[in-house]
Design an enzyme around this catalytic site. Structure first.
Site, PDB file in Angstrom:
ATOM      1  N   SER A 118     -62.578 -37.812 -51.472  1.00  0.00           N
ATOM      2  CA  SER A 118     -62.791 -38.911 -52.418  1.00  0.00           C
ATOM      3  C   SER A 118     -63.934 -38.625 -53.371  1.00  0.00           C
ATOM      4  CB  SER A 118     -63.098 -40.202 -51.650  1.00  0.00           C
ATOM      5  OG  SER A 118     -64.275 -40.053 -50.876  1.00  0.00           O
ATOM      6  N   HIS A 139     -55.610 -38.274 -52.997  1.00  0.00           N
ATOM      7  CA  HIS A 139     -56.596 -39.194 -52.443  1.00  0.00           C
ATOM      8  C   HIS A 139     -55.918 -40.494 -52.039  1.00  0.00           C
ATOM      9  CE1 HIS A 139     -60.201 -42.073 -53.025  1.00  0.00           C
ATOM     10  NE2 HIS A 139     -60.142 -41.644 -51.771  1.00  0.00           N
ATOM     11  N   GLU A 151     -54.334 -41.377 -55.570  1.00  0.00           N
ATOM     12  CA  GLU A 151     -54.805 -40.689 -56.767  1.00  0.00           C
ATOM     13  C   GLU A 151     -54.424 -39.209 -56.666  1.00  0.00           C
ATOM     14  OE1 GLU A 151     -58.816 -43.038 -58.198  1.00  0.00           O
ATOM     15  OE2 GLU A 151     -59.009 -41.752 -56.428  1.00  0.00           O
ATOM     16  N   ASN A 189     -63.264 -44.858 -57.661  1.00  0.00           N
ATOM     17  CA  ASN A 189     -64.679 -44.809 -57.269  1.00  0.00           C
ATOM     18  C   ASN A 189     -65.618 -44.699 -58.460  1.00  0.00           C
ATOM     19  OD1 ASN A 189     -64.573 -45.173 -54.497  1.00  0.00           O
ATOM     20  ND2 ASN A 189     -64.150 -43.024 -54.108  1.00  0.00           N
TER      21      ASN A 189
END
Length: 378
Positions: A118, A139, A151, A189
């Site tokens: 991540s 991800h 992702e 993120n």
């Protein structure tokens, strides 16, 4: 066609990813050096399937078939002939590098290798494997069997056709895939950082307390959890380190600057719900930090944090990290935001977003509050 999948790392995430693959007709091999972890993984997956059968989400036969497509091993040689290997081990570059070098010695040239990282650079990880053109980031979000988002992050070396192949595979696994350029934090993120960071900034300045900020984001914005509740839920050992990782990887861009207040919680071992104490004490939800009288009303609190979120989402499109469609899907499916940030920003008024951002920049004269160049044109 991908029919066999190996998952290296049998923790919660690895087990969840393997369950997803097995549910969609793939044969799955879980590989881990720890016999205890493998047994725990087997127990967790079996229990998960049994609960789904009990709730009527699966027939008994379908549940047995899923478990029957899975096996667990500590011998890495058993994964050599799988079509796809997904790495889900500890989030440390050195550990992953050693693993990928070991994998390179046993797999054929055509095997696809993916990492579930991540926060680490996909391009840097690809450079550790013998065929980097067959390497890609996948991800998943926790818990993988429930969260719909994945992702897809190609390395600089990844062959172009592999992205499309992974998109088709994720669709066949009932996932919504978004494609992100290999940049710190990928989409979710990175774009989510202001939800935490700006809430912390407001608190650090004494403009409002934790509960007042949480209440504003839930009641005005419709978020399921406020920033401080969510940080406690995630755990400050995880949330702080993601922020720190993105901040350092972005060459200390002030947009992502960590908070000393959150760092103090980490230092104290007040990690949130998992330790019974964070910004709140559990189970009574009493505030543990200084309780400030609010200098900002709920609408102002929401507006400031929301403007930063929209600005970050718009900037992700401007910087070619992802498409507008993908950032909208990512933030709804990966973080359960009430709406896609850009469409929500249009409804709120991009001119209002620009006014808030410009006002913050004028007040603080910090690059943290620079408006994205795309704000006026999107």
């Amino acid at each position: 066609m991908i029919q066999t999948v190996a998952v290296i790392g049998s923790g919660a995430m690895g087990t969840g990813i393997g369950q997803v693959a097995a549910t969609h007709q793939c044969k799955v091999i879980f590989c881990d050096a720890s016999a205890e972890s493998l047994e725990h993984s087997r127990h967790i997956l079996t229990s998960s399937i049994e609960r789904m059968v009990e709730k009527g989400k699966l027939t008994g036969e379908a549940g047995r078939d899923i478990i029957g497509r899975c096996r667990w091993t500590s011998d890495m040689k058993e994964i050599a002939d799988t079509d796809l290997i997904i790495e889900a081990i500890v989030e440390k570059f050195e550990a992953k590098e050693a693993l990928f070098k070991a994998i390179s010695e046993i797999i054929p040239d055509q095997t696809i290798v993916a990492t579930n990282t991540s926060s680490l650079s996909i391009t840097a990880l690809a450079a550790t494997i013998s065929h980097p053109e067959r390497f890609i980031g996948l991800h998943f979000f926790n818990p993988a069997p429930i969260m719909k988002l994945v992702e897809i992050v190609p390395a600089l070396q990844t062959e172009k056709t592999l992205v499309e192949k992974m998109q088709h595979l994720m669709a066949s696994w009932a996932k919504t895939a978004v494609v992100a350029r290999n940049t710190p934090g990928f989409i979710v993120n990175r774009v989510a950082r202001p939800f935490y960071g700006e809430a912390l900034r407001i608190f650090d300045e004494g403009l409002a307390g934790c509960r007042a900020i949480d209440t504003a984001m839930k009641e005005v914005g419709g978020f399921r959890m406020g920033p401080f509740e969510l940080m406690d839920f995630i755990g400050h050992d995880v949330n702080y380190r993601v922020t720190e990782s993105v901040y350092n990887a972005m060459f200390q861009d002030p947009r992502y600057k960590p908070s000393l207040t959150q760092k103090s919680l980490l230092d104290a071992g007040w990690l949130g719900r998992k330790t019974g104490r964070g910004f709140y004490a559990y189970p009574d939800m009493e505030e543990t930090m200084t309780s400030y009288s609010s200098w900002l009303n709920p609408t102002e609190i929401f507006g400031r944090i929301f403007a930063m979120l929209v600005n970050e989402a718009v900037d992700a499109v401007y910087m070619n990290i992802c498409s507008e469609e993908d950032v909208e899907n990512a933030m709804q499916l990966g973080t359960n935001y009430p709406q896609g940030l850009i469409s929500w920003g249009r409804t709120f008024g991009m001119d209002r977003i620009m006014d808030i951002m410009s006002g913050l920049y004028e007040r603080y004269r910090e690059d943290r509050y620079r408006p994205s160049p795309l704000l006026t044109n999107i």
